[in-house]
Enzyme design. Structure first.
Site, PDB file in Angstrom:
ATOM      1  CG  HIS A  47      -2.139  -0.979   0.668  1.00 14.60           C
ATOM      2  ND1 HIS A  47      -2.083  -2.327   0.907  1.00 14.60           N
ATOM      3  CD2 HIS A  47      -3.208  -0.755  -0.122  1.00 14.60           C
ATOM      4  CE1 HIS A  47      -3.109  -2.884   0.312  1.00 14.60           C
ATOM      5  NE2 HIS A  47      -3.814  -1.969  -0.310  1.00 14.60           N
TER       6      HIS A  47
ATOM      7  CD  GLU B  54      -9.700  -7.828  -3.349  1.00 12.01           C
ATOM      8  OE1 GLU B  54      -8.685  -7.137  -3.475  1.00 12.01           O
ATOM      9  OE2 GLU B  54     -10.465  -7.737  -2.376  1.00 12.01           O
TER      10      GLU B  54
ATOM     11  CG  ASP C 203      -5.432  -8.421  -2.097  1.00 11.29           C
ATOM     12  OD1 ASP C 203      -4.379  -8.681  -1.487  1.00 11.29           O
ATOM     13  OD2 ASP C 203      -6.180  -7.481  -1.786  1.00 11.29           O
TER      14      ASP C 203
ATOM     15  CB  CYS D 262     -10.345  -1.514  -9.200  1.00 13.19           C
ATOM     16  SG  CYS D 262     -10.634  -2.790  -7.973  1.00 13.19           S
TER      17      CYS D 262
HETATM   18  C1  PEP Z   1      -6.506  -5.190  -5.279  1.00 11.74           C
HETATM   19  O1  PEP Z   1      -6.283  -6.070  -4.448  1.00 11.74           O
HETATM   20  O2  PEP Z   1      -6.166  -5.277  -6.476  1.00 11.74           O
HETATM   21  C2  PEP Z   1      -7.209  -3.959  -4.885  1.00 11.74           C
HETATM   22  C3  PEP Z   1      -7.582  -3.068  -5.772  1.00 11.74           C
HETATM   23  O3  PEP Z   1      -7.410  -3.753  -3.560  1.00 11.74           O
HETATM   24  P1  PEP Z   1      -6.244  -3.273  -2.560  1.00 11.74           P
HETATM   25  O4  PEP Z   1      -5.032  -2.970  -3.376  1.00 11.74           O
HETATM   26  O5  PEP Z   1      -6.758  -2.089  -1.833  1.00 11.74           O
HETATM   27  O6  PEP Z   1      -6.073  -4.469  -1.691  1.00 11.74           O
HETATM   28 MG    MG Z   2      -7.309  -5.973  -2.542  1.00 16.93          MG
END
Ligand code: PEP
Ligand code: MG
Length: 592
Positions: free
Chosen positions: A204, A451, A475, A522
């Site tokens: 993140h 995911e 994920d 996404c």
């Molecule tokens: C992902 O896992 O691709 C996602 C968009 O969610 P995050 O990155 O917030 O886990």
């Molecule tokens: Mg995710």
């Protein structure tokens, strides 16, 4: 002497600036420049804090019970002495007066300098005294928090303007680790790039760096040990290299590249309001990923046609257990919905756990605290379902925001059919509660994030219940390949091109299209132009990414004829090396 440190390239571009080393525990300290006419006031704040802590330590000493060990009084004396030590207070004043740092930043900068000196001492007794300095600085910071300071700038642009006024060099942040919760603060900070010792490509920290569109290198292991406060540093966010104290020639080369990438950005900027349509006339939806309602205007500016992922968990972080209530959440969601002026906003229910803990924690602390394996533990929808009252509260807030515009709910990490039932039961109850309270709410579509491989393999069944699905590829890669996305030790194995990953993505898109449901990506793959043509060939027409990535992806979309690769899709998916197969096709059969 110039040295190079290697890490993972996570956010493109070149940053050149002086290093600001921040101890992980102190990353949450505000970093801003104090206007020249407020310098004396800022030094006054530092003095006030020192006097406050001195009084506190004196009274602690006087109140020590007679039976208290003698070492305790001696320790308080050491702390009192440190408080008046030139190396701490006078040098901190120097950071304020000469560099215009706010008092908190000046203190943490000086702490970093002193901590290094202690680390380099041979005598283990003296080395351990570092902890005393840290405790004294901690007290000073706490005392400063109680004293009104100047307002930190509200945006990164305002912070930069203050830096320019102060006539300061650009600054880059160097830290062992930056917790996701602290990254939010950087959105308003003075830093033009950053380097961390830990982290993976889709950790993140890396994601927020990309959302800020500042060059970043993570997983640079020894960086915070090798780089010293104030060193000149070049961050090459494209190659994942950090050059410390570069020679004049190297610096010139990077300044040239910096100017080139600024020109490229300005050129791409012109595409902002061009519709994203492929050469064969396919309309493509480019949406934005946001973390806070305040990011919504930048999504619109970038030409997004909606928000495809609002990571609501950032509203829940760093609050010392005091989670946002229904009203506070409702106001935040409504602000985002109103800012989007009728365009859709997809609000993901809270996704905490794994590498996004509620409170600030380093990766090491996280692993230590949560033991086992937080990525496989109580995270995302699992956490929400374990706190049904909190979950319904969030659903009510989102439903109410739905009365102000087009809102969609997105549920993270769904893997079980039993979860699907519980999600819709919670939604029905939330609606009932709003009816009972006579509160207005809007119609919302409900989607699931795909995911985990289990969800991708059973997507047909999920699609009987959900209006749409959104592929969380960050994920999905982690769980398909059993690679912790935040762990730099296995970052080389984190492979979005892995045939198994591509097959799961292709099947999810195909199933969603067959059932006439919406499907989007996404995860970070959506904002990577290397995958645009492939995803289009799989049938994807909706991509959600950081606003800063939209123009590059649009440029790619405008140049693609989706029919070309669609005819060869099976070949690419069947290949053991899909990336090479795609490159070969792109180079051979349809020259651009
Ligand atoms: C992902 O896992 O691709 C996602 C968009 O969610 P995050 O990155 O917030 O886990
Ligand atoms: Mg995710």
């Amino acid at each position: 002497m110039s040295i190079q440190v290697f890490g993972l390239p996570v956010s493109r571009g070149v940053a050149i600036g002086r290093a600001v080393l921040v101890a992980s525990s102190r990353v949450d300290v505000a970093h801003y420049f104090v206007p020249v006419d407020r310098i004396d006031h800022e030094i006054g704040r530092l003095r006030g804090a020192r006097d406050g802590v001195a009084t506190e330590l004196q009274s602690l000493k006087h109140e020590l019970p007679p039976e208290a060990p003698a070492e305790l009084a001696a320790l308080l004396d050491v702390h009192l002495m440190l408080l008046h030590d030139e190396a701490l207070i006078t040098a901190t004043k120097g950071w304020i007066r000469e560099r215009h740092y706010n008092a908190e930043w000046a203190l943490s900068a000086q702490l970093e300098v002193l901590a290094r000196q202690f680390d380099e001492m041979d005598d283990p007794y003296l080395r351990e005294r570092k902890a005393d300095i840290e405790q004294v600085v901690e007290r000073l910071l706490r005392e400063l928090a109680g004293q009104a300071g100047d307002e930190a700038p509200a945006t990164a642009a305002a912070a930069k303007a203050m830096r320019d006024v102060a006539g300061e060099d650009p600054l880059v942040l160097v830290a062992n680790d930056v917790a996701p919760a602290d990254m939010m603060q950087f959105k308003r900070s003075v830093f033009t790039g950053f380097v961390t010792d830990v982290g993976g490509r889709t950790s993140h920290t890396a994601i927020v760096a990309r959302s800020m569109d500042i060059p970043a290198v993570v997983g640079a292991r020894e960086a915070s040990r090798l780089i010293r406060q104030d060193d000149w540093v070049v961050i090459d966010g494209d190659a994942g290299v950090v050059i410390v104290n570069p020679s004049r020639i190297v610096l010139e080369e990077y300044r040239f590249r910096q100017r080139q990438s600024e020109l490229e950005r300005a050129r791409l900027d012109r595409l902002r309001h061009t519709p994203a349509v492929t050469l064969d006339g396919e309309v493509v939806e480019l949406l934005a990923n946001i973390e806070m309602p305040g990011d919504a205007p930048s999504a619109l500016d970038a030409g997004a046609v909606g928000v495809g992922l609002f990571r609501s968990e950032f509203l829940f972080m760093n609050r010392g257990g005091d989670l946002p209530g229904e009203e506070e959440q409702f106001e935040a969601y409504r602000a985002a919905v109103e800012a989007l002026q009728g365009l859709p906003v997809t609000i993901r229910t809270v996704d905490v756990g794994a590498d996004k803990p509620l409170e600030r924690m380093s990766q090491q602390e996280l692993r230590h605290e949560h033991g086992l394996n937080p990525a496989l533990g109580l995270r995302a929808i699992r956490w929400s379902l374990s706190e049904p009252g909190m979950f319904r509260q969030q659903l009510r807030a989102i439903l109410r925001a739905g009365a102000f515009g087009k809102v969609r709910i997105l549920v993270p990490m769904v893997a079980q059919m039993s979860e699907v039932r519980l999600i819709f039961e919670a939604l029905a109850r939330a609606r009932q509660q709003l009816d009972d309270a006579g509160r207005a709410y809007g119609p919302v579509e409900v989607g699931a994030m795909i995911e985990v491989p289990a969800a991708a393999l059973l997507v047909e069944r999920f699609l009987r219940h959900f209006d749409f699905v959104s592929l969380g590829t960050n994920d999905l890669i982690q769980y398909t390949l059993a690679i912790d996305r935040a762990d730099e030790a296995v970052a080389h194995l984190y492979d979005p091109w892995h045939p198994a990953v591509l097959q799961l993505i292709a099947r999810t898109i195909a199933c969603a299209r067959q059932s006439g449901r919406g499907v989007s990506v996404c995860g970070e793959m959506a904002g990577d132009p290397a995958f645009t043509e492939l995803l289009l060939a799989m049938g994807l027409r909706s991509f959600s990414m950081h606003p800063a990535r939209i123009a590059s992806i649009k440029q790619r979309v405008l140049r693609v004829d989706t029919r070309r690769l669609a005819a060869h899709l099976e070949e690419v998916l069947a290949s053991d090396a899909p990336q090479a197969a795609l490159t070969q096709l792109q180079a051979g059969s349809w020259p651009h």
